[in-house]
Design a protein around this motif. Structure first.
Motif, PDB file in Angstrom:
ATOM      1  N   ARG A  69      -2.836  -5.492  13.785  1.00 15.26           N
ATOM      2  CA  ARG A  69      -1.828  -6.283  14.513  1.00 15.26           C
ATOM      3  C   ARG A  69      -1.045  -7.173  13.543  1.00 15.26           C
ATOM      4  N   LYS A  70      -1.750  -7.863  12.661  1.00 16.57           N
ATOM      5  CA  LYS A  70      -1.105  -8.789  11.717  1.00 16.57           C
ATOM      6  C   LYS A  70      -0.044  -8.082  10.880  1.00 16.57           C
ATOM      7  N   TYR A  71      -0.405  -6.947  10.285  1.00 15.89           N
ATOM      8  CA  TYR A  71       0.528  -6.296   9.380  1.00 15.89           C
ATOM      9  C   TYR A  71       1.583  -5.463  10.110  1.00 15.89           C
ATOM     10  N   ALA A  72       1.280  -4.985  11.306  1.00 15.19           N
ATOM     11  CA  ALA A  72       2.297  -4.267  12.092  1.00 15.19           C
ATOM     12  C   ALA A  72       3.440  -5.193  12.474  1.00 15.19           C
ATOM     13  N   GLU A  73       3.152  -6.480  12.578  1.00 19.39           N
ATOM     14  CA  GLU A  73       4.184  -7.464  12.931  1.00 19.39           C
ATOM     15  C   GLU A  73       5.149  -7.737  11.781  1.00 19.39           C
ATOM     16  N   ILE A  74       4.751  -7.414  10.539  1.00 18.64           N
ATOM     17  CA  ILE A  74       5.605  -7.777   9.402  1.00 18.64           C
ATOM     18  C   ILE A  74       6.041  -6.589   8.543  1.00 18.64           C
ATOM     19  N   TRP A  75       5.426  -5.440   8.714  1.00 18.59           N
ATOM     20  CA  TRP A  75       5.785  -4.265   7.920  1.00 18.59           C
ATOM     21  C   TRP A  75       6.755  -3.377   8.695  1.00 18.59           C
ATOM     22  N   PRO A  76       7.530  -2.529   7.992  1.00 23.66           N
ATOM     23  CA  PRO A  76       8.478  -1.642   8.680  1.00 23.66           C
ATOM     24  C   PRO A  76       7.788  -0.439   9.324  1.00 23.66           C
ATOM     25  N   VAL A  77       8.386   0.034  10.395  1.00 22.60           N
ATOM     26  CA  VAL A  77       7.878   1.222  11.077  1.00 22.60           C
ATOM     27  C   VAL A  77       8.064   2.445  10.176  1.00 22.60           C
ATOM     28  N   ILE A  78       7.131   3.386  10.284  1.00 25.60           N
ATOM     29  CA  ILE A  78       7.228   4.644   9.547  1.00 25.60           C
ATOM     30  C   ILE A  78       7.052   5.788  10.535  1.00 25.60           C
ATOM     31  N   VAL A  79       7.969   6.760  10.483  1.00 23.34           N
ATOM     32  CA  VAL A  79       7.924   7.896  11.404  1.00 23.34           C
ATOM     33  C   VAL A  79       8.008   9.238  10.673  1.00 23.34           C
ATOM     34  N   THR A  80       8.238   9.190   9.368  1.00 22.81           N
ATOM     35  CA  THR A  80       8.426  10.406   8.580  1.00 22.81           C
ATOM     36  C   THR A  80       7.306  10.561   7.563  1.00 22.81           C
ATOM     37  N   LYS A  81       6.754  11.756   7.484  1.00 20.53           N
ATOM     38  CA  LYS A  81       5.681  12.041   6.543  1.00 20.53           C
ATOM     39  C   LYS A  81       6.184  11.922   5.104  1.00 20.53           C
ATOM     40  N   LYS A  82       5.354  11.307   4.253  1.00 23.16           N
ATOM     41  CA  LYS A  82       5.638  11.155   2.833  1.00 23.16           C
ATOM     42  C   LYS A  82       4.444  11.677   2.034  1.00 23.16           C
ATOM     43  N   ASP A  83       4.621  11.813   0.743  1.00 20.24           N
ATOM     44  CA  ASP A  83       3.515  12.209  -0.119  1.00 20.24           C
ATOM     45  C   ASP A  83       2.476  11.096  -0.162  1.00 20.24           C
ATOM     46  N   PRO A  84       1.189  11.473  -0.296  1.00 18.59           N
ATOM     47  CA  PRO A  84       0.172  10.431  -0.448  1.00 18.59           C
ATOM     48  C   PRO A  84       0.345   9.687  -1.778  1.00 18.59           C
ATOM     49  N   MET A  85      -0.381   8.609  -1.935  1.00 19.02           N
ATOM     50  CA  MET A  85      -0.286   7.789  -3.141  1.00 19.02           C
ATOM     51  C   MET A  85      -0.787   8.556  -4.362  1.00 19.02           C
ATOM     52  N   PRO A  86      -0.218   8.304  -5.523  1.00 17.42           N
ATOM     53  CA  PRO A  86      -0.745   8.914  -6.744  1.00 17.42           C
ATOM     54  C   PRO A  86      -2.215   8.512  -6.936  1.00 17.42           C
ATOM     55  N   GLY A  87      -3.050   9.466  -7.295  1.00 18.59           N
ATOM     56  CA  GLY A  87      -4.469   9.201  -7.499  1.00 18.59           C
ATOM     57  C   GLY A  87      -5.300   9.163  -6.232  1.00 18.59           C
ATOM     58  N   HIS A  88      -4.686   9.548  -5.115  1.00 22.12           N
ATOM     59  CA  HIS A  88      -5.401   9.488  -3.833  1.00 22.12           C
ATOM     60  C   HIS A  88      -6.684  10.302  -3.838  1.00 22.12           C
ATOM     61  N   GLU A  89      -6.710  11.387  -4.591  1.00 22.31           N
ATOM     62  CA  GLU A  89      -7.905  12.238  -4.619  1.00 22.31           C
ATOM     63  C   GLU A  89      -9.112  11.465  -5.126  1.00 22.31           C
ATOM     64  N   ASP A  90      -8.912  10.596  -6.097  1.00 24.34           N
ATOM     65  CA  ASP A  90     -10.012   9.833  -6.690  1.00 24.34           C
ATOM     66  C   ASP A  90     -10.461   8.666  -5.826  1.00 24.34           C
ATOM     67  N   LYS A  91      -9.582   8.176  -4.961  1.00 26.28           N
ATOM     68  CA  LYS A  91      -9.911   6.995  -4.162  1.00 26.28           C
ATOM     69  C   LYS A  91     -10.333   7.333  -2.734  1.00 26.28           C
ATOM     70  N   ASP A  92     -10.109   8.556  -2.307  1.00 29.16           N
ATOM     71  CA  ASP A  92     -10.470   8.970  -0.955  1.00 29.16           C
ATOM     72  C   ASP A  92     -11.979   8.825  -0.758  1.00 29.16           C
ATOM     73  N   GLY A  93     -12.368   8.016   0.213  1.00 28.84           N
ATOM     74  CA  GLY A  93     -13.778   7.809   0.520  1.00 28.84           C
ATOM     75  C   GLY A  93     -14.462   6.724  -0.298  1.00 28.84           C
ATOM     76  N   GLU A  94     -13.752   6.105  -1.215  1.00 25.87           N
ATOM     77  CA  GLU A  94     -14.338   5.045  -2.045  1.00 25.87           C
ATOM     78  C   GLU A  94     -14.677   3.827  -1.192  1.00 25.87           C
ATOM     79  N   GLU A  95     -15.760   3.176  -1.496  1.00 22.76           N
ATOM     80  CA  GLU A  95     -16.181   1.962  -0.783  1.00 22.76           C
ATOM     81  C   GLU A  95     -15.432   0.742  -1.325  1.00 22.76           C
ATOM     82  N   GLY A  96     -15.261  -0.290  -0.502  1.00 24.47           N
ATOM     83  CA  GLY A  96     -14.707  -1.563  -0.930  1.00 24.47           C
ATOM     84  C   GLY A  96     -13.231  -1.556  -1.251  1.00 24.47           C
ATOM     85  N   LYS A  97     -12.481  -0.652  -0.654  1.00 22.86           N
ATOM     86  CA  LYS A  97     -11.061  -0.531  -0.986  1.00 22.86           C
ATOM     87  C   LYS A  97     -10.240  -1.743  -0.539  1.00 22.86           C
ATOM     88  N   LEU A  98     -10.644  -2.410   0.520  1.00 28.36           N
ATOM     89  CA  LEU A  98      -9.904  -3.583   0.981  1.00 28.36           C
ATOM     90  C   LEU A  98      -9.898  -4.658  -0.102  1.00 28.36           C
TER      91      LEU A  98
END
Length: 112
Positions: free
Chosen positions: A71-100
Motif C-alpha cells: 500500500r505504501k509504495y503503490a501510493e507513490i510509485w508509477p503504475v506499470i502495465v507493460t512487461k519489461k525485461d527482468p533486472m540484470p543478475g536476476h538469476e543469481d538473486k531469485d530465491g535469495e533470503e534477506g532481499k528486503l
C-alpha cells in the motif's frame, strides 16, 4: 482477500504479472513491484505468472506487513502495465533470503 508482492520480487522484478492484471493495480519501484491492495480485485491471475513466486494472497501467514508495504509504495510509485525485461543478475538473486534488507530501493521505477 487481496494479493501482495513479497521480497522475492526484489532485485528480480519479473513483470509477467502486469500484463495479465485486469485492473492495472501493479506499481513499479526501481527494483521491485507492488500491488495496490485497495485496487486488487482478488482475481488471482497474477500469482501463477510470477516466476519468483513473489505474489501471495494476504490470507497467508504473516502477510500484514506486506499488505502495508504494498500500500505504501503503490501510493507513490508509477503504475506499470507493460512487461519489461527482468533486472540484470536476476538469476543469481531469485530465491535469495534477506532481499528486503540487502537490496530494496525506495526509488520509483519508470512505470509504463
Amino acid at each position: 482477500m487481496t494479493y501482495v508482492v513479497t521480497d522475492n520480487c526484489i532485485a528480480c522484478k519479473y513483470t509477467d504479472c502486469v500484463e495479465v492484471c485486469p485492473v492495472d493495480c501493479f506499481y513499479e519501484g526501481e527494483n521491485t513491484l507492488v500491488i495496490h491492495p485497495d485496487e486488487c480485485i482478488d482475481c488471482g491471475v497474477c500469482e501463477p505468472e510470477c516466476p519468483a513466486d513473489a505474489i501471495r494472497p494476504d490470507t497467508d501467514a504473516d502477510m500484514e506487513k506486506w499488505v502495508e508495504f504494498n500500500r505504501k509504495y503503490a501510493e507513490i510509485w508509477p503504475v506499470i502495465v507493460t512487461k519489461k525485461d527482468p533486472m540484470p543478475g536476476h538469476e543469481d538473486k531469485d530465491g535469495e533470503e534477506g532481499k528486503l534488507e540487502k537490496y530494496f530501493s525506495e526509488a520509483p521505477g519508470e512505470g509504463g
